[in-house]
Design a protein around this motif. Structure first.
Motif, short mmCIF file in Angstrom:
data_model
loop_
_atom_site.label_atom_id
_atom_site.label_comp_id
_atom_site.label_asym_id
_atom_site.label_seq_id
_atom_site.Cartn_x
_atom_site.Cartn_y
_atom_site.Cartn_z
N GLU A 44 0.84 -1.21 0.00
CA GLU A 44 0.00 0.00 0.00
C GLU A 44 0.87 1.25 0.00
OE1 GLU A 44 -3.00 0.08 2.95
OE2 GLU A 44 -4.01 -1.73 2.23
N PHE A 45 1.93 1.25 0.83
CA PHE A 45 2.86 2.37 0.80
C PHE A 45 3.47 2.52 -0.58
CE2 PHE A 45 7.44 2.85 0.42
CZ PHE A 45 7.56 4.22 0.61
N TRP A 46 3.92 1.41 -1.17
CA TRP A 46 4.60 1.46 -2.47
C TRP A 46 3.69 2.07 -3.52
CZ3 TRP A 46 9.63 -0.19 -3.56
CH2 TRP A 46 9.97 -0.24 -4.92
N MET A 47 2.44 1.64 -3.53
CA MET A 47 1.50 2.16 -4.52
C MET A 47 1.26 3.65 -4.31
SD MET A 47 -2.15 0.59 -5.63
CE MET A 47 -3.09 1.35 -6.97
N ARG A 48 1.09 4.05 -3.06
CA ARG A 48 0.86 5.48 -2.78
C ARG A 48 2.07 6.31 -3.17
NH1 ARG A 48 0.95 8.25 3.12
NH2 ARG A 48 0.57 10.39 2.44
N ASN A 49 3.23 5.86 -2.79
CA ASN A 49 4.46 6.60 -3.05
C ASN A 49 4.71 6.78 -4.54
OD1 ASN A 49 6.94 7.89 -2.27
ND2 ASN A 49 8.02 5.98 -2.71
N PHE A 50 4.62 5.68 -5.28
CA PHE A 50 4.95 5.73 -6.69
C PHE A 50 3.77 6.10 -7.58
CE2 PHE A 50 8.46 3.19 -4.98
CZ PHE A 50 9.50 3.98 -5.44
N SER A 51 2.65 6.49 -6.95
CA SER A 51 1.53 7.08 -7.68
C SER A 51 1.49 8.59 -7.52
CB SER A 51 0.21 6.47 -7.21
OG SER A 51 0.15 5.09 -7.49
N ALA A 69 0.22 -5.24 -8.68
CA ALA A 69 1.34 -4.69 -9.45
C ALA A 69 2.40 -4.12 -8.51
CB ALA A 69 0.84 -3.63 -10.42
N ALA A 70 1.95 -3.49 -7.41
CA ALA A 70 2.89 -2.96 -6.43
C ALA A 70 3.70 -4.08 -5.81
CB ALA A 70 2.14 -2.17 -5.36
N LYS A 71 3.05 -5.19 -5.47
CA LYS A 71 3.77 -6.33 -4.90
C LYS A 71 4.77 -6.90 -5.90
CE LYS A 71 0.10 -7.75 -1.72
NZ LYS A 71 -0.88 -8.82 -1.36
N SER A 72 4.39 -6.95 -7.15
CA SER A 72 5.29 -7.44 -8.18
C SER A 72 6.53 -6.56 -8.28
CB SER A 72 4.56 -7.50 -9.52
OG SER A 72 5.44 -7.94 -10.55
N GLU A 73 6.35 -5.25 -8.17
CA GLU A 73 7.48 -4.33 -8.24
C GLU A 73 8.38 -4.47 -7.00
OE1 GLU A 73 6.39 -0.35 -9.08
OE2 GLU A 73 5.53 -0.83 -11.04
N ILE A 74 7.79 -4.65 -5.84
CA ILE A 74 8.58 -4.86 -4.63
C ILE A 74 9.45 -6.11 -4.78
CG2 ILE A 74 8.45 -5.48 -2.18
CD1 ILE A 74 6.01 -3.64 -1.97
N ASN A 97 8.31 3.60 14.70
CA ASN A 97 7.13 3.55 13.84
C ASN A 97 7.49 2.80 12.56
OD1 ASN A 97 4.94 3.93 12.17
ND2 ASN A 97 4.79 6.14 12.51
N PRO A 98 6.96 1.59 12.35
CA PRO A 98 7.37 0.77 11.20
C PRO A 98 6.84 1.25 9.85
CG PRO A 98 5.59 -0.32 12.37
CD PRO A 98 5.96 0.90 13.19
N ASP A 99 5.90 2.21 9.85
CA ASP A 99 5.32 2.66 8.59
C ASP A 99 6.36 3.37 7.74
OD1 ASP A 99 2.91 1.67 9.47
OD2 ASP A 99 2.17 3.62 10.15
N LEU A 100 6.41 3.00 6.48
CA LEU A 100 7.41 3.58 5.58
C LEU A 100 6.99 4.96 5.08
CD1 LEU A 100 8.57 0.55 3.40
CD2 LEU A 100 9.52 1.44 5.54
#
Length: 211
Positions: A44-51, A69-74, A97-100
């Motif tokens: 979810e972080f990856w998708m938000r960040n790279f969107s 798709a975000a999981k595939s990129e990770i 705080n573990p949130d990226l």
């Protein structure tokens, strides 16, 4: 942040040795930050960040279509490169705080002969202009020039990305030149400014920073 080219520059992961980078993913800590492993749970972080439109524009790469798709990129850009010892990418979080809130790492790693790698980084907009990326990059540079045995670290940035230009210059990188009309994105060719930092320069800057 295109000094990073987070995904464009991260795609051609490269190494000339299959020797393990580390038996376990190296977690780095600074005064405020925890640089940790990026997992599929961070999709979810990856998708938000790279969107983020700024990130899309400055990385010259389309955002992930959905969480799968975000999981595939990770897997492609974070998990597999570390497992295959071809690169490393940390997630940036606040201690406690573990949130990226961003990522940074090395790609295009040449381990024999040149001993160089290219660095990339990105940060969620609400965490910018707080010195977070400066702190994170300093930690990653220390790891790169010591544990990874790098001699040269490169960074590419968009000439219009003033924040990234200031960051690398603040950290002692030297401007090597411009890759004119390097990638093609959004219907146009884009320039990249090339910066580099070599080990003796990093050592001098690191010692000065400790005073």
């Amino acid at each position: 942040v295109k000094g990073h080219k987070p995904r464009v520059a991260s795609r051609p992961w490269m190494a000339t040795s299959s020797a393990p980078l580390a038996p376990r993913f190296p977690v780095l800590e600074t005064k405020r930050l925890l640089l940790r492993e990026i997992t599929l749970d961070d999709a979810e972080f990856w998708m938000r960040n790279f969107s983020d439109p700024d990130v899309v524009e400055l990385t010259a790469y389309e955002p992930p279509r959905d969480l799968e798709a975000a999981k595939s990129e990770i897997l492609q850009f974070c998990i597999r490169p570390f497992r295959e010892s071809t690169g490393i990418r940390w997630g940036i979080a606040l201690r406690g705080n573990p949130d990226l809130m961003g990522t940074l790492g090395y790609h295009q790693w040449v381990r024999e002969g040149a001993h160089r790698a290219r660095m990339g980084y990105d940060l969620l907009r609400e965490h910018r202009r707080k010195g977070i990326m400066t702190e994170a990059v300093r930690a990653a540079l220390g790891y790169g020039f010591t544990t990874m045995g790098l001699h040269r670290v490169e960074a590419l940035t968009d000439p219009a990305n003033a924040a990234s230009l200031r960051l690398v210059e603040r950290l002692g990188f030297h401007r090597d030149g411009t890759l004119r009309e390097d990638p093609f994105f959004g219907g146009r060719f884009i320039d990249h400014v090339v910066f580099s930092l070599v080990r003796q320069e990093w050592r001098a800057a690191d010692q000065a920073n400790r005073l």
